[in-house]
Design an enzyme around this catalytic site. Structure first.
Site, mmCIF file in Angstrom:
data_model
loop_
_atom_site.group_PDB
_atom_site.id
_atom_site.type_symbol
_atom_site.label_atom_id
_atom_site.label_comp_id
_atom_site.label_asym_id
_atom_site.label_seq_id
_atom_site.Cartn_x
_atom_site.Cartn_y
_atom_site.Cartn_z
ATOM 1 N N ASP A 1 0.801 -1.149 0.046
ATOM 2 C CA ASP A 1 -0.064 0.042 0.096
ATOM 3 C C ASP A 1 0.856 1.328 0.129
ATOM 4 O OD1 ASP A 1 -2.943 1.013 0.340
ATOM 5 O OD2 ASP A 1 -1.868 2.016 2.152
ATOM 6 N N HIS B 1 -10.905 8.083 -1.918
ATOM 7 C CA HIS B 1 -10.042 8.545 -0.727
ATOM 8 C C HIS B 1 -8.896 9.187 -1.065
ATOM 9 C CE1 HIS B 1 -8.248 4.476 -1.247
ATOM 10 N NE2 HIS B 1 -7.227 4.964 -0.676
ATOM 11 N N HIS C 1 -7.358 -6.684 0.514
ATOM 12 C CA HIS C 1 -6.290 -5.701 0.356
ATOM 13 C C HIS C 1 -5.192 -6.077 1.619
ATOM 14 C CE1 HIS C 1 -4.233 -2.041 -0.153
ATOM 15 N NE2 HIS C 1 -4.327 -1.463 0.940
#
Length: 288
Positions: free
Chosen positions: A106, A151, A268
């Site tokens: 991420d 986001h 995720h």
């Protein structure tokens, strides 16, 4: 968490100390978490890598977890990937590792590949998890991307983001204690309920819309490529394939060597949902 690991706070820059844990012996790998996690997200992966014969280093990135949270600057350089990458090279030197592998998930993925680009003599291998170069993501951004990854733009551009999140951070992030593990959950909750952590994480996203893609563009223009052998890893049940088809194909344009790929059977948060499989993939990344 992290049986047999040492916990530490290591100065890496003036006024900046990184918190984290390390353990094991053998070739070093540093594991970089994503947003809004802390180093504790690796608590099921790191011991497996240590048992496989590696020194494993898990820091909280600058601004995240229990690491330092310096005041932001107008240009967002304080929390950009280049600055965070310099933190990592300084940390590894302080821990006695002149060369090391780096894996990032991420937001940690961006710091990981920036470390490989900026310190090619230090990084021996690279694993990038659930991400493509940030410039590539923004250049491909369309209505579908904006719908799925809205986001990015709220956190990185809205003047209301800090007020909204700090008003009720647990409602915003919705951490799952059962899935994360109790101690990992508590570590994240302690971090995100600190308004200074929220401020720092937003600065990470602001840098991601400004200085980070600018640095990527300058590297691409100059023909700089990642020298370390690289593995692109993504989650089967996330949206990487829907957005990019074959993420490894994008990474190949940024790397001097061919890029391996691996798909993790998870959502995720792969380090928490499929730690055994991820540990096996990362161990394979470290092999010749």
């Amino acid at each position: 968490m992290f049986p047999g690991f040492d916990e530490w706070d290591v100065p890496v820059a003036p006024g900046v100390t990184l918190h984290g844990r390390s353990g094991g012996s053998g070739p070093a790998i540093v594991l970089l978490h994503g947003h809004p996690r802390t180093h504790a997200t690796w608590h099921r992966v790191a011991p497996a890598l240590a048992a496989a014969g590696h020194t494993v280093v898990c820091p909280d990135l600058r601004g995240y977890g229990a690491s330092a949270k310096p005041d932001p600057d107008p240009e967002h350089v304080v929390y950009c990937d280049r600055t965070m990458a310099a933190d990592i090279t300084a940390l590894m030197a302080a821990l006695g590792h002149e060369t090391f592998a780096v894996a990032g998930h991420d937001r940690g993925c961006y710091v990981a590949y920036r470390t490989a680009l900026d310190a090619p003599d230090r990084v021996t291998r690279l694993a990038v998890c659930d991400g493509v170069p940030i410039l590539e993501a923004l250049e491909r951004a369309d209505a579908r991307f904006a719908e799925r990854w809205w986001h990015w733009f709220f956190l990185g551009a809205s003047p209301h983001a800090q007020r909204v999140i700090t008003d009720d951070p647990l409602a915003w992030y919705r951490p799952d204690e059962a899935g994360m593990g109790a101690e990992n959950y508590r570590d994240m909750v302690k971090a995100v309920t600190n308004p200074l952590t929220v401020r720092a994480m937003l600065e990470d996203y602001r840098a991601g819309l400004t200085v980070d893609p600018a640095n990527d563009a300058a590297d691409r223009e100059a023909g700089r490529r990642i020298a370390a052998p690289t593995t692109a890893v993504w989650s089967r049940h996330d949206d990487m394939e829907r957005l990019y088809d074959d993420p490894a194909a994008i990474w190949r344009t940024w790397c001097e060597q061919d890029v391996r790929s691996a798909v993790i059977d998870s959502g995720h948060h792969m380090a928490e949902e499929a730690p055994e499989q991820l540990a096996e993939v990362l161990a394979a990344c470290l092999s010749p």
